[in-house]
Design an enzyme around this catalytic site. Structure first.
Site, PDB file in Angstrom:
ATOM      1  N   MET A  90       0.842  -1.210   0.000  1.00  7.74           N
ATOM      2  CA  MET A  90       0.000   0.000   0.000  1.00  7.74           C
ATOM      3  C   MET A  90       0.871   1.252   0.000  1.00  7.74           C
ATOM      4  O   MET A  90       1.962   1.247   0.555  1.00  7.74           O
ATOM      5  CB  MET A  90      -0.882  -0.028   1.263  1.00  7.74           C
ATOM      6  CG  MET A  90      -1.759   1.181   1.487  1.00  7.74           C
ATOM      7  SD  MET A  90      -0.965   2.526   2.421  1.00  7.74           S
ATOM      8  CE  MET A  90      -1.636   2.287   4.058  1.00  7.74           C
ATOM      9  N   GLU A 219     -10.125   2.312  10.345  1.00 10.87           N
ATOM     10  CA  GLU A 219      -9.116   2.224  11.421  1.00 10.87           C
ATOM     11  C   GLU A 219      -9.819   2.019  12.762  1.00 10.87           C
ATOM     12  O   GLU A 219     -10.717   2.770  13.134  1.00 10.87           O
ATOM     13  CB  GLU A 219      -8.236   3.483  11.456  1.00 10.87           C
ATOM     14  CG  GLU A 219      -7.302   3.433  12.670  1.00 10.87           C
ATOM     15  CD  GLU A 219      -6.203   4.484  12.687  1.00 10.87           C
ATOM     16  OE1 GLU A 219      -5.618   4.724  11.614  1.00 10.87           O
ATOM     17  OE2 GLU A 219      -5.945   5.046  13.767  1.00 10.87           O
ATOM     18  N   HIS A 222     -10.037   5.023  15.051  1.00  9.20           N
ATOM     19  CA  HIS A 222     -10.844   6.146  14.561  1.00  9.20           C
ATOM     20  C   HIS A 222     -12.330   5.926  14.819  1.00  9.20           C
ATOM     21  O   HIS A 222     -13.055   6.872  15.150  1.00  9.20           O
ATOM     22  CB  HIS A 222     -10.583   6.381  13.071  1.00  9.20           C
ATOM     23  CG  HIS A 222      -9.184   6.834  12.791  1.00  9.20           C
ATOM     24  ND1 HIS A 222      -8.712   7.051  11.523  1.00  9.20           N
ATOM     25  CD2 HIS A 222      -8.153   7.109  13.625  1.00  9.20           C
ATOM     26  CE1 HIS A 222      -7.440   7.438  11.586  1.00  9.20           C
ATOM     27  NE2 HIS A 222      -7.085   7.474  12.861  1.00  9.20           N
TER      28      HIS A 222
HETATM   29  C1  GLT Z   1      -1.585   9.203  10.072  1.00  3.76           C
HETATM   30  C2  GLT Z   1      -2.987   8.856  10.448  1.00  3.76           C
HETATM   31  C3  GLT Z   1      -3.342   7.501  10.022  1.00  3.76           C
HETATM   32  C4  GLT Z   1      -3.374   7.308   8.539  1.00  3.76           C
HETATM   33  C5  GLT Z   1      -2.044   7.448   7.922  1.00  3.76           C
HETATM   34  C6  GLT Z   1      -2.200   7.382   6.425  1.00  3.76           C
HETATM   35  S1  GLT Z   1      -1.162   8.807   8.456  1.00  3.76           S
HETATM   36  O1  GLT Z   1      -0.690   8.534  10.914  1.00  3.76           O
HETATM   37  O2  GLT Z   1      -3.149   9.006  11.852  1.00  3.76           O
HETATM   38  O3  GLT Z   1      -4.545   7.064  10.579  1.00  3.76           O
HETATM   39  O4  GLT Z   1      -3.776   5.984   8.276  1.00  3.76           O
HETATM   40  O5  GLT Z   1      -2.291   8.630   5.845  1.00  3.76           O
HETATM   41 MN    MN Z   2      -4.775   4.995   9.879  1.00  2.00          MN
HETATM   42 MN    MN Z   3      -5.025   6.874  13.991  1.00  2.00          MN
END
Ligand code: GLT
Ligand code: MN
Ligand code: MN
Length: 389
Positions: A90, A219, A222
């Site tokens: 990636m 993520e 997140h």
């Molecule tokens: C950054 C962010 C991540 C993203 C990365 C890709 S950069 O560290 O916090 O969650 O996945 O841009």
């Molecule tokens: Mn990320």
């Molecule tokens: Mn993150």
């Protein structure tokens, strides 16, 4: 037994250069680890047993490198990959660090910034393609606002849509074969980021010209920042055929982005996440987007990276155990058993079916008085996870 937890290439464990390369800088303090070169980081990742390494354009090539410097860096990095056998599944663009992106990249109010972001992304796609990357991630760290007095969200969506349509065409024209994966985050560094959750991204993707080329990169941390259940977001992405990549890490619910070692905090959620990926047969990268505590030196960084993979593999074994546990499976089978009397009411609509269902008499009291044994089922799961089962 312990060999079960050794990472192997088939596990597809990957790390970003920015993860093991984190020097521990945070908004309140200076770096505490000396920075390492991309080549050194590839060797570190090989030592701990990772399969792949991912990067932003500027993790590898500094933003102001000359063409000659770029070529040298690319040569050195290729050599390191050859020596270690690591792959680059990636790639992505850094559209958040440089001050030019202070008000966003593709969604900036300033057309010059938007055009620069597009130029930078095409160059970064060229770089990723040169290393054979097939997934291209978009995380819009600055795509948002502090105040809604400043920008119109409809403009932001339009600009982002146009940019993605453009990059799909660019990838096709160059024969890069990229699949694009959009990564959501609710806030940080902006007060509010546009398209804040994986679900929002999935809705947005249906408005794109080449929707088939675009999926998501959810993520863990997140979705937890937004107070959501990560596995449910991933399941929705999978159901839509859009799980192109995944960022695994951990954190406390509803806090700032902590990017901790996978499984370090939310063991149960991590367990169901691993179980989901393994049960459905997800075959993409298991990418760890996290970094070591600020207390660590590079030995600690290796502990961090090894820990992410080890915990994944332990949870994978636990998932198998869950699937083979006779008592758990018997309970699940009973809970989800067919009811022949109800079968005619499900499936495709017909006026006769609707009429029959409307006429059916349900014994609500009898149905609702049945105990579902979820307490027991969950405790069996906890016993299993704690190793006493
Ligand atoms: C950054 C962010 C991540 C993203 C990365 C890709 S950069 O560290 O916090 O969650 O996945 O841009
Ligand atoms: Mn990320
Ligand atoms: Mn993150």
């Amino acid at each position: 037994m312990s060999d079960l937890y050794q990472p192997k290439p088939e596990h597809k464990f990957t790390f970003g250069l920015w993860t093991v390369g984190s020097t521990g800088r945070d908004p309140f303090g200076e770096p505490i680890r000396q920075s390492k070169s991309p080549v050194e980081l590839v060797h570190l990742l090989a030592e701990v047993g990772a399969y792949g390494v991912n990067f932003h354009d500027n993790d590898l090539v500094p933003i102001d490198a000359t063409p000659g410097e770029r070529d040298q860096i690319v040569r050195d990095f290729k050599q390191a990959l050859k020596e270690t056998g690591l792959t680059v599944p990636m790639a992505t663009t850094n559209l958040f660090y440089d001050p030019i992106f202070k008000d966003g990249a593709f969604t900036s109010n300033d057309p010059k910034v938007r055009a620069f972001a597009m130029q930078k992304t095409m160059r970064a796609m060229d770089l990723g393609a040169e290393f054979g990357a097939k997934v291209y991630v978009f995380w819009g760290g600055r795509e948002g606002v502090e105040s809604d007095a400043t920008k119109n969200p409809l403009d932001g969506l339009k600009y982002f849509r146009e940019a993605l349509d453009f990059f799909c065409e660019y990838s096709i024209s160059q024969n890069y074969g990229f699949k694009f994966a959009l990564e959501a985050k609710p806030n940080e560094p902006r007060g509010d980021l546009y398209l804040p959750t994986t679900g929002a991204m999935l809705g947005f993707i249906t408005t794109l010209q080449h929707a088939d080329m675009v999926g998501v990169n959810p993520e863990f941390a997140h979705e937890q920042m937004a107070g959501l259940n990560f596995m449910h977001a991933v399941a929705q992405a999978w159901d839509a055929g859009k799980l192109f990549h995944i960022d695994l890490n951990d954190q406390n619910y509803v806090r700032f982005d902590q990017d901790w070692r996978f499984g370090m905090q939310s063991i149960k959620q991590a367990f169901f996440m691993v179980k989901f990926l393994e049960d459905v047969g997800y075959d993409g990268s298991r990418h760890f987007d996290a970094h070591a505590f600020r207390t660590e030196d590079y030995e600690g960084v290796k502990d961090f990276a090894r820990g992410c993979m080890r915990t994944y593999l332990i949870l994978k074994e636990k998932a198998q155990q869950f699937n083979q546990d006779k008592e758990i499976q018997a309970m699940l089978a009973e809970l989800t058993a067919e009811d022949k009397e109800m079968t005619p009411y499900f499936g495709k609509f017909s006026p006769e079916k609707a009429a029959a269902l409307k006429a059916h008499n349900f014994d609500r009291k009898a149905i609702s008085s049945r105990g579902l044994k979820y307490e027991r089922l969950d405790q069996l799961t906890v016993d299993l996870l704690l190793g006493v089962r």
